[in-house]
Design a protein around this motif. Structure first.
Motif, short mmCIF file in Angstrom:
data_model
loop_
_atom_site.label_atom_id
_atom_site.label_comp_id
_atom_site.label_asym_id
_atom_site.label_seq_id
_atom_site.Cartn_x
_atom_site.Cartn_y
_atom_site.Cartn_z
N GLU A 152 0.82 -1.22 0.00
CA GLU A 152 0.00 0.00 0.00
C GLU A 152 0.86 1.27 0.00
O GLU A 152 0.33 2.37 -0.08
CB GLU A 152 -0.93 0.01 1.22
CG GLU A 152 -1.94 -1.14 1.23
CD GLU A 152 -2.81 -1.11 2.48
OE1 GLU A 152 -3.72 -0.27 2.54
OE2 GLU A 152 -2.56 -1.93 3.39
N LEU A 153 2.16 1.11 0.12
CA LEU A 153 3.06 2.27 0.19
C LEU A 153 3.78 2.48 -1.14
O LEU A 153 4.01 1.54 -1.89
CB LEU A 153 4.10 2.06 1.30
CG LEU A 153 3.59 1.86 2.72
CD1 LEU A 153 4.77 1.67 3.66
CD2 LEU A 153 2.74 3.03 3.18
N SER A 154 4.19 3.71 -1.39
CA SER A 154 5.03 4.01 -2.55
C SER A 154 6.47 3.54 -2.27
O SER A 154 6.81 3.22 -1.12
CB SER A 154 5.04 5.52 -2.81
OG SER A 154 5.74 6.17 -1.75
N GLY A 155 7.31 3.56 -3.30
CA GLY A 155 8.71 3.15 -3.12
C GLY A 155 9.43 3.98 -2.07
O GLY A 155 10.16 3.44 -1.23
N GLY A 156 9.22 5.29 -2.09
CA GLY A 156 9.86 6.17 -1.11
C GLY A 156 9.38 5.90 0.30
O GLY A 156 10.18 5.90 1.25
N GLN A 157 8.07 5.64 0.43
CA GLN A 157 7.52 5.34 1.77
C GLN A 157 8.05 4.01 2.29
O GLN A 157 8.35 3.87 3.47
CB GLN A 157 5.98 5.28 1.70
CG GLN A 157 5.33 6.64 1.55
CD GLN A 157 3.84 6.51 1.31
OE1 GLN A 157 3.38 5.67 0.54
NE2 GLN A 157 3.06 7.33 2.00
N ARG A 158 8.17 3.04 1.38
CA ARG A 158 8.72 1.73 1.81
C ARG A 158 10.16 1.89 2.28
O ARG A 158 10.57 1.27 3.26
CB ARG A 158 8.64 0.72 0.66
CG ARG A 158 7.24 0.23 0.38
CD ARG A 158 7.21 -1.03 -0.43
NE ARG A 158 7.56 -0.82 -1.82
CZ ARG A 158 6.68 -0.73 -2.81
NH1 ARG A 158 5.38 -0.81 -2.57
NH2 ARG A 158 7.09 -0.56 -4.06
N GLN A 159 10.93 2.73 1.58
CA GLN A 159 12.32 2.92 1.99
C GLN A 159 12.36 3.62 3.36
O GLN A 159 13.21 3.31 4.20
CB GLN A 159 13.09 3.70 0.93
CG GLN A 159 14.60 3.58 1.00
CD GLN A 159 15.13 2.16 0.96
OE1 GLN A 159 14.92 1.37 1.89
NE2 GLN A 159 15.84 1.81 -0.11
N ARG A 160 11.43 4.55 3.60
CA ARG A 160 11.35 5.19 4.92
C ARG A 160 11.02 4.16 6.00
O ARG A 160 11.57 4.20 7.10
CB ARG A 160 10.28 6.29 4.91
CG ARG A 160 10.71 7.55 4.18
CD ARG A 160 9.56 8.56 4.07
NE ARG A 160 9.94 9.68 3.22
CZ ARG A 160 10.53 10.79 3.66
NH1 ARG A 160 10.79 10.94 4.94
NH2 ARG A 160 10.84 11.77 2.82
N ALA A 161 10.11 3.23 5.67
CA ALA A 161 9.76 2.17 6.63
C ALA A 161 10.99 1.30 6.93
O ALA A 161 11.23 0.92 8.09
CB ALA A 161 8.63 1.31 6.06
N MET A 162 11.79 1.01 5.89
CA MET A 162 13.01 0.23 6.10
C MET A 162 14.00 0.98 6.99
O MET A 162 14.66 0.39 7.84
CB MET A 162 13.70 -0.05 4.76
CG MET A 162 13.21 -1.27 4.01
SD MET A 162 13.17 -2.77 4.99
CE MET A 162 14.84 -2.88 5.58
N ILE A 163 14.08 2.30 6.81
CA ILE A 163 14.97 3.10 7.65
C ILE A 163 14.49 3.05 9.10
O ILE A 163 15.29 2.89 10.03
CB ILE A 163 15.07 4.56 7.13
CG1 ILE A 163 15.77 4.59 5.77
CG2 ILE A 163 15.83 5.45 8.12
CD1 ILE A 163 15.66 5.91 5.02
N ALA A 164 13.16 3.13 9.30
CA ALA A 164 12.60 3.03 10.66
C ALA A 164 12.99 1.69 11.30
O ALA A 164 13.40 1.64 12.47
CB ALA A 164 11.07 3.18 10.62
#
Length: 225
Positions: A152-164
């Protein structure tokens, strides 16, 4: 000024089957700074970094050298010992977040699991910490809606989730392997700024891998080519 090394890679050789693909690599990663490895595709950047966590592909092996972390040679640690370090003392972000995120679990659940693997906290503490981490990386919307899945997330949001996930346990070292290559240019800039801000705020050490010198120039205190 004498700078403290968090990791020393000394005379590292890596072979695929019988072909030597990485030869005599020497890298010092300085505590609290960003060290970059830059080079073209296939030059052995990722292999050198993956060897720090003993995550080499099955047909690759280290044939020489040592990797010193906290006065121990990582390469001689058992699987059990290295598992205690992975995701806790040393964390990673890879190029394509979809390969690192589990599509069957919500983003929140995956971050909570990362925290619980290495900490003894109660359910409320873990949930609160997860929401704080999501806000820290600019995912306020996800923090408000805990039932969001990776697709449900964009590529940028997924990368932010990975950083979290990667900063969930305040690691000593974050290995970022081409973390913006799969993203478009405007999102790339946002993710690089986020990484840079987090690195400064937490005083974290970062190993940044890239083929792009212009990116490395902005990010790194030290560069190995």
């Amino acid at each position: 000024i004498k700078m403290k090394k968090i990791i020393s890679i000394n005379n590292l050789n890596i072979s695929f089957d019988r072909n030597e693909v990485v030869r005599n690599v020497n890298i010092d990663i300085i505590k609290g700074k960003t060290t970059a490895i830059v080079g073209e595709s296939g030059s052995g950047k990722t292999l050198s970094a993956l060897s720090i966590l003993k995550l080499l592909p099955n047909n690759a092996r280290v044939t020489n050298g040592e990797i010193i972390f906290k006065n121990k040679n990582i390469l001689s640690l058992t699987d059990y010992e290295i598992q205690k370090i992975r995701g806790n003392q040393i964390a990673t972000i890879f190029q394509e977040p979809m390969t690192s995120l589990n599509p069957l679990h919500t983003i929140n659940k995956q971050i909570e699991e990362m925290i619980l693997t290495h900490n003894k906290l109660n359910t409320n503490q873990v949930k609160r910490k997860t929401i704080d981490l999501l806000k820290e990386v600019g995912l306020d919307d996800v923090a408000k809606r805990p039932k969001i899945y990776p697709y449900e997330l964009s590529g940028g949001q997924r990368q932010r989730a990975m950083i979290a996930m990667s900063i969930a346990n305040n690691p000593d070292l974050l290995i970022a392997d081409e973390p913006t290559t799969a993203l478009d240019v405007t999102i790339q800039i946002q993710i690089l700024e986020l990484l840079s801000n987090i690195q400064k705020k937490l005083g974290m050490t970062m190993l940044f891998i890239s083929h792009d010198l212009s990116v490395v120039k902005k990010m790194a205190d030290f560069i190995y080519v």
